[in-house]
Design a protein around this motif. Structure first.
Motif, PDB file in Angstrom:
ATOM      1  N   PRO A 204       0.665  -0.784  -0.259  1.00 25.96           N
ATOM      2  CA  PRO A 204       0.356  -0.203   0.067  1.00 25.96           C
ATOM      3  C   PRO A 204       0.962   1.231   0.612  1.00 25.96           C
ATOM      4  O   PRO A 204      -0.224   2.054  -0.454  1.00 25.96           O
ATOM      5  N   GLU A 205       1.877   0.680   0.434  1.00 26.90           N
ATOM      6  CA  GLU A 205       3.256   2.866   0.512  1.00 26.90           C
ATOM      7  C   GLU A 205       3.216   2.736  -1.072  1.00 26.90           C
ATOM      8  O   GLU A 205       4.103   3.976  -1.172  1.00 26.90           O
ATOM      9  N   ILE A 206       3.210   2.036  -2.306  1.00 27.49           N
ATOM     10  CA  ILE A 206       3.843   2.199  -3.345  1.00 27.49           C
ATOM     11  C   ILE A 206       2.261   3.277  -4.490  1.00 27.49           C
ATOM     12  O   ILE A 206       1.227   2.133  -4.477  1.00 27.49           O
ATOM     13  N   VAL A 207       2.690   4.388  -4.413  1.00 30.43           N
ATOM     14  CA  VAL A 207       1.256   5.062  -5.255  1.00 30.43           C
ATOM     15  C   VAL A 207       1.442   4.103  -6.428  1.00 30.43           C
ATOM     16  O   VAL A 207       1.909   3.990  -7.709  1.00 30.43           O
ATOM     17  N   PRO A 208      -0.075   3.589  -6.818  1.00 33.77           N
ATOM     18  CA  PRO A 208      -0.527   3.042  -7.921  1.00 33.77           C
ATOM     19  C   PRO A 208      -0.749   4.011  -9.402  1.00 33.77           C
ATOM     20  O   PRO A 208      -0.747   4.888  -9.075  1.00 33.77           O
ATOM     21  N   ASN A 209      -0.727   3.504 -10.437  1.00 38.44           N
ATOM     22  CA  ASN A 209      -0.834   4.060 -11.566  1.00 38.44           C
ATOM     23  C   ASN A 209      -2.687   4.208 -11.320  1.00 38.44           C
ATOM     24  O   ASN A 209      -2.850   3.570 -10.717  1.00 38.44           O
ATOM     25  N   LYS A 210      -2.925   5.705 -12.181  1.00 37.17           N
ATOM     26  CA  LYS A 210      -3.807   5.674 -12.954  1.00 37.17           C
ATOM     27  C   LYS A 210      -4.262   5.264 -13.950  1.00 37.17           C
ATOM     28  O   LYS A 210      -5.053   6.124 -14.143  1.00 37.17           O
ATOM     29  N   ASP A 211      -4.695   3.596 -13.412  1.00 37.78           N
ATOM     30  CA  ASP A 211      -5.379   2.876 -14.328  1.00 37.78           C
ATOM     31  C   ASP A 211      -6.531   2.685 -14.225  1.00 37.78           C
ATOM     32  O   ASP A 211      -7.589   2.622 -13.313  1.00 37.78           O
ATOM     33  N   ILE A 212      -7.022   1.631 -15.153  1.00 34.47           N
ATOM     34  CA  ILE A 212      -8.526   1.400 -14.849  1.00 34.47           C
ATOM     35  C   ILE A 212      -8.846   0.531 -13.956  1.00 34.47           C
ATOM     36  O   ILE A 212      -9.508   0.270 -13.326  1.00 34.47           O
ATOM     37  N   LEU A 213      -8.331  -0.190 -13.898  1.00 36.14           N
ATOM     38  CA  LEU A 213      -7.808  -1.632 -12.898  1.00 36.14           C
ATOM     39  C   LEU A 213      -7.556  -0.908 -11.930  1.00 36.14           C
ATOM     40  O   LEU A 213      -8.644  -1.150 -10.275  1.00 36.14           O
ATOM     41  N   GLN A 214      -6.766   0.220 -11.176  1.00 34.88           N
ATOM     42  CA  GLN A 214      -7.383   0.947  -9.649  1.00 34.88           C
ATOM     43  C   GLN A 214      -8.171   1.711  -9.711  1.00 34.88           C
ATOM     44  O   GLN A 214      -9.094   1.525  -8.926  1.00 34.88           O
TER      45      GLN A 214
END
Length: 422
Positions: free
Chosen positions: A261-271
């Motif tokens: 959770p500490e890693i900022v995820p990509n702003k993709d459809i999955l997210q």
């Protein structure tokens, strides 16, 4: 002996009558409602006419029989409608009766979760969630993912253009689209433009080559009970391994993001869907029915991400290629597009200056008119209804032939001409 012979004769007559009834019974449907159309044949309906592409056949039938035409593929009834006011009524005022789509391909416990295969209120629920993934805010957030793909696309095409040799633009458009989908849908960078043998590319292309499967599906229109045979073939032929490849990518990405959770995820459809899932789970304490009735499981998220690939890949790639083709054929229009981009986009491309490219948007709209991503769209009539004096029977597959409408000279003068300023 006589009694046995008589009994066998009666059984034979009954069997022949049953076979005849099975093959002929559905074909009186449209005639009984006064709907014109080509004469169907026993068992196969109008299937023997499909020696030419279906979209061209529908165009011919609409011209011959009018704005409401009935035909059959096997035993399945299809109602072609080109009357624009009637289409508007069906898709707006009477939409509750035509909300669901028909199943033209076999489904299982995974593909039945695709948005296009869901029904009624659950379809509405999922569609609302998916729409958030394509809001202006979400598109703006994912623009940085697309820029990397665009840079590779421009570099590769520039190199070939500088050589002065002919090259296949569609291949570049396909690779570019694949990179965009991988980045914005699955959150991974594959650079298929430089590596056409990437597993993501190979599995995706395999999904669009059904081979023998398309002939089995055609048989099910005549003999619906063969759907089970289609599913058996899909399993035995290993057709699911390609779909399972993308499901595994989604599953692993979901687990990675939850465990880190500490890693900022990509702003993709999955997210976007993961965030929607979290919001629904948070709402559970306030309204138990929200997640009980319209939940969003990991399997459903994975299904929508996989559907995004299937729905977006070929359609987007072909549209970009057709745009390039028309701009090459019309250098005056190409120059105007170039001048608009030069004037409106100063320095870096932003979401805001993209909104200013009005003429480019007009060109895209005209490409989609000439080459629609789908030649038709369908809906199933939940119950019999009467619209503008025409009776639409229950369970009829209502077809809006997009290609036919887009090439109607009464609506679009010189329909084959590329004219962005229509």
């Amino acid at each position: 002996m006589y009694v046995i012979l008589l009994l066998l004769t009666l059984i034979l007559v009954y069997l022949l009558y049953s076979i005849y009834s099975y093959g002929a019974k559905p074909f009186s449907l449209f005639k009984s409602h006064g709907i014109p159309g080509p004469e169907p044949k026993h068992f196969i309906g109008n299937l023997d006419s499909f020696k030419k592409p279906r979209y061209l056949l529908e165009k011919e039938w609409c011209k011959k029989f009018g704005s409401v035409t009935g035909y059959f593929i096997g035993r399945n009834p299809y109602l072609l409608i080109t009357d624009l006011q009637m289409i508007k009524t069906i898709m707006s005022t009477n939409f509750a009766n035509f909300r669901n789509r028909p199943f033209d391909v076999p489904t299982d416990d995974f593909t039945e979760l695709f948005l296009m295969n869901t029904k009624d209120q659950y379809w509405k629920f999922l569609r609302t969630l998916m729409m958030t993934a394509f809001s202006n805010k979400k598109l703006k957030e994912s623009l940085y993912l697309m820029k990397v793909c665009v840079a590779n696309f421009v570099t590769n095409i520039s190199q070939d253009a500088a050589s002065g040799k002919e090259f296949c633009i569609n291949q570049y458009c396909s690779s570019y689209t694949m990179d965009i989908i991988a980045a914005t849908g699955f959150g991974i960078e594959i650079n298929s433009q430089m590596n056409m043998n990437h597993p993501f590319v190979l599995h995706a292309k395999a999904l669009f080559k059904p081979g023998f499967l398309k002939y089995l599906i055609a048989l099910t229109f005549v003999f619906p009970f063969l759907w089970h045979l289609v599913n058996v073939y899909i399993i035995l032929a290993g057709e699911r391994k390609h779909r399972n490849f993308f499901a595994a990518i989604c599953r692993n990405t979901i687990l990675f993001r939850r465990n880190n959770p500490e890693i900022v995820p990509n702003k993709d459809i999955l997210q976007t869907m993961l965030e929607a899932q979290a919001n629904l789970q948070g709402a559970k304490t306030e309204n138990q029915n929200v997640t009980d009735q319209y939940g969003l499981s990991d399997k459903q998220i994975i299904a929508q991400a996989t559907m995004f690939l299937l729905a977006a890949y070929e359609n987007t790639a072909n549209t970009i290629a057709f745009l390039a083709y028309q701009l090459a054929l019309n250098p005056d229009i190409q120059n105007r597009v170039y001048e608009e981009i030069t004037e409106m986009v100063e320095g870096d491309v932003t979401f805001e200056n993209l909104q200013q490219l009005k003429y480019l948007d007009m060109c895209l709209a005209e490409v989609l008119r000439l080459y629609p991503v789908s030649p038709r769209t369908n809906r199933i009539a939940a119950k019999e209804s009467v619209i503008q004096g025409w009776t639409i029977p229950t369970e009829a597959d209502v077809v809006f032939p997009i290609y036919t409408i887009h090439h109607d000279p009464e609506i679009w003068p010189e329909p084959e001409k590329f004219d962005p300023e229509r």
